[in-house]
Design a protein around this motif. Structure first.
Motif, mmCIF file in Angstrom:
data_model
loop_
_atom_site.group_PDB
_atom_site.id
_atom_site.type_symbol
_atom_site.label_atom_id
_atom_site.label_comp_id
_atom_site.label_asym_id
_atom_site.label_seq_id
_atom_site.Cartn_x
_atom_site.Cartn_y
_atom_site.Cartn_z
ATOM 1 N N THR A 46 1.009 -0.723 -0.103
ATOM 2 C CA THR A 46 -0.009 0.019 0.372
ATOM 3 C C THR A 46 0.993 1.407 0.259
ATOM 4 O OG1 THR A 46 -2.050 -1.027 0.552
ATOM 5 C CG2 THR A 46 -1.858 1.006 1.086
ATOM 6 N N THR B 294 0.972 3.892 -3.086
ATOM 7 C CA THR B 294 0.849 5.096 -2.502
ATOM 8 C C THR B 294 1.480 6.362 -3.806
ATOM 9 O OG1 THR B 294 -0.795 4.364 -0.772
ATOM 10 C CG2 THR B 294 -0.110 6.643 -1.262
ATOM 11 N N TYR C 46 1.028 5.731 -6.796
ATOM 12 C CA TYR C 46 -0.105 7.437 -7.772
ATOM 13 C C TYR C 46 0.456 8.409 -7.265
ATOM 14 C CZ TYR C 46 -4.033 3.755 -8.296
ATOM 15 O OH TYR C 46 -5.064 2.720 -8.774
ATOM 16 N N ASP D 118 -6.849 5.351 0.410
ATOM 17 C CA ASP D 118 -7.836 5.461 -0.543
ATOM 18 C C ASP D 118 -6.884 5.032 -1.803
ATOM 19 O OD1 ASP D 118 -9.296 7.777 0.896
ATOM 20 O OD2 ASP D 118 -8.513 9.103 -0.653
ATOM 21 N N SER D 119 -6.092 4.807 -1.260
ATOM 22 C CA SER D 119 -4.776 3.860 -2.347
ATOM 23 C C SER D 119 -4.769 1.739 -2.238
ATOM 24 C CB SER D 119 -3.083 4.030 -2.455
ATOM 25 O OG SER D 119 -3.139 5.512 -2.965
ATOM 26 N N SER E 114 -8.358 1.832 -4.008
ATOM 27 C CA SER E 114 -8.133 1.448 -5.707
ATOM 28 C C SER E 114 -8.010 0.308 -5.952
ATOM 29 C CB SER E 114 -7.095 3.055 -5.684
ATOM 30 O OG SER E 114 -6.103 2.290 -5.984
ATOM 31 N N TYR E 115 -6.543 -0.598 -5.446
ATOM 32 C CA TYR E 115 -6.399 -1.583 -6.223
ATOM 33 C C TYR E 115 -7.289 -2.818 -5.967
ATOM 34 C CZ TYR E 115 -2.349 -3.172 -2.198
ATOM 35 O OH TYR E 115 -2.654 -3.319 -1.372
ATOM 36 N N ALA F 167 -9.319 -3.277 -7.329
ATOM 37 C CA ALA F 167 -9.881 -3.136 -7.935
ATOM 38 C C ALA F 167 -11.040 -4.558 -8.909
ATOM 39 C CB ALA F 167 -8.079 -4.467 -9.461
#
Length: 405
Positions: free
Chosen positions: A175, A179, A182, A209-210, A213-214, A216
């Motif tokens: 993570t 991050t 990103y 958040d990151s 997001s992954y 997926a």
């Protein structure tokens, strides 16, 4: 050939992993990264060992492997931003920088008079990137955030590991790293925007958040079906067979992606009838009957060694491969060919160099540039302050006596 970010300067007030990952990428692309560290302390990860680099006498230096992993192509300046004089020097350095990266807790930068809202009007072209556990807004904003917490709160641990064991985190701080990647993407987009508009902007990055997001396809599995994904060990929720399977001398990965590949596998395994069996003829059917199919596959694959399966299946374009230990990774001919293991001069090390992981970025016109090995704490303080702020020897001596640098 010039590097794509040559002429771009980064004021790097980040430490640990997420921020330094972003600034190392920027440094690899040619940016001049000024890493700001606490006098007498430095980045916390310098002490996160063993292992540490060994000097000529076989003793540990102050540089850990952890620190080395994300701090090349940077210059280290020690500066105490808790002191007003240190804050003034910081602002003078920021005035000559394009990008500011920090990963302090929400509100901490304001204590040092370096928050975005406090300096944005003085530096309207500045791209300011903050990396925190939970972002600058929301009910968790003021909590301290760490990779492990983000993995747990962000759902990835709920789908990692064997279902018979407790949830498991990913073996690296994924993570933090994602991050950082990103953050780099956001910074590069902001640079592009500044080229067109002349204006900088604020980038608010969050570990949570990151992490979300992954998720997926796993996240979309839930959002599409309403079904909560479960831990499947090495298995794939939507593709079968796609897992680690047994062989006579260990294990190998079998990653069948379609029905044609499954038919080829069955033929090579001496079980062509499996591909015609209604339970296994299509991928949806194999997903429904995964337990019995994996039992059948393992009974066959265990009869031959890994080499038999990998060489035979690769010849048929059936995806497969070994499960390498880290030492095997850095001996792999493909990894070496792609320069994913590099060596840089490092006088403090007994060998005179350190081995590092290379960048995965392969740009045809502006390749990454390995200019600087990870710096020792404060090794560039005098050089940078003379070069950028024109400080004299007397100025530097005075600042050092007051522990500002």
């Amino acid at each position: 050939m010039s590097a794509p970010l040559q002429g771009i300067r980064v004021f790097d007030l980040s430490r640990i992993l997420a921020g330094p990952t972003a600034t190392q990428i920027l440094g690899d692309l040619g940016a001049d990264v000024i890493k700001i560290e606490r006098p007498g302390q430095g980045d916390d990860t310098r002490k996160w060992g063993p292992p540490f680099v060994k000097d000529a006498e076989g003793k540990n230096t102050t540089e850990s492997g952890y620190y080395l992993s994300v701090n090349r192509n940077k210059r280290s300046v020690t500066l105490d931003i808790a002191q007003p004089e240190g804050q003034e020097i910081a602002k003078r350095l920021i005035a000559k920088s394009d990008i500011f990266v920090e990963n302090f807790k929400v509100g901490d930068m304001a204590k040092y008079n370096l928050a975005y809202e406090q300096i944005k009007y003085d530096f309207p072209r500045l791209i300011y990137c903050s990396i925190t556990g939970f972002g600058q807004t929301g009910p968790y904003a003021h909590r301290a955030g760490y990779d492990f917490l983000a993995q747990g709160m962000g759902g990835i641990m709920s789908v990692t590991g064997d279902p018979s064991t407790p949830p498991v985190k990913i073996g690296v701080a994924a993570t933090d790293i994602i991050t950082g990647i990103y953050a780099t993407t956001g910074i590069l987009a902001a640079l592009h925007h500044r080229t067109a508009s002349g204006r900088g902007q604020y980038i608010d990055m969050s570990l949570l958040d990151s992490q979300v997001s992954y998720l997926a396809n796993i996240g979309l599995h839930y959002l599409t079906s309403g079904e909560v994904p479960k831990r499947l060990g090495n298995e794939h929720p939507n593709i079968v067979p796609y897992s680690v399977v047994k062989c006579a001398d260990g294990f190998f990965i079998l990653a069948v992606g379609n029905d044609s590949q499954f038919e080829k596998f069955c033929s090579f395994a001496g079980m062509p009838d499996w591909a015609k069996d209604p339970r296994f003829a299509t991928n949806p059917a194999r997903v429904q009957n995964r337990v019995v199919l994996y039992e059948m596959i393992n009974k066959v694959t265990v009869q031959h060694p890994q080499k038999h399966w990998i060489e035979g299946l690769e010849a048929l374009s059936v995806p497969c491969g070994p499960v390498n230990n880290v030492d095997q990774v850095f001996a792999d001919p493909q990894v070496l060919h792609r320069n994913m293991k590099i060596s840089m001069p490092y006088p403090a090390a007994a060998s005179g160099h350190v081995d590092l992981i290379g960048s995965p970025l392969k740009l045809s016109e502006t390749p990454v540039d390995y200019r600087l090995a990870p710096p020792t704490c404060g090794q560039d303080t005098d050089t940078v302050l003379r070069e950028m702020l024109y400080l004299s020897d007397d100025d530097l001596r005075s600042l050092r006596e007051k522990n500002v640098i």
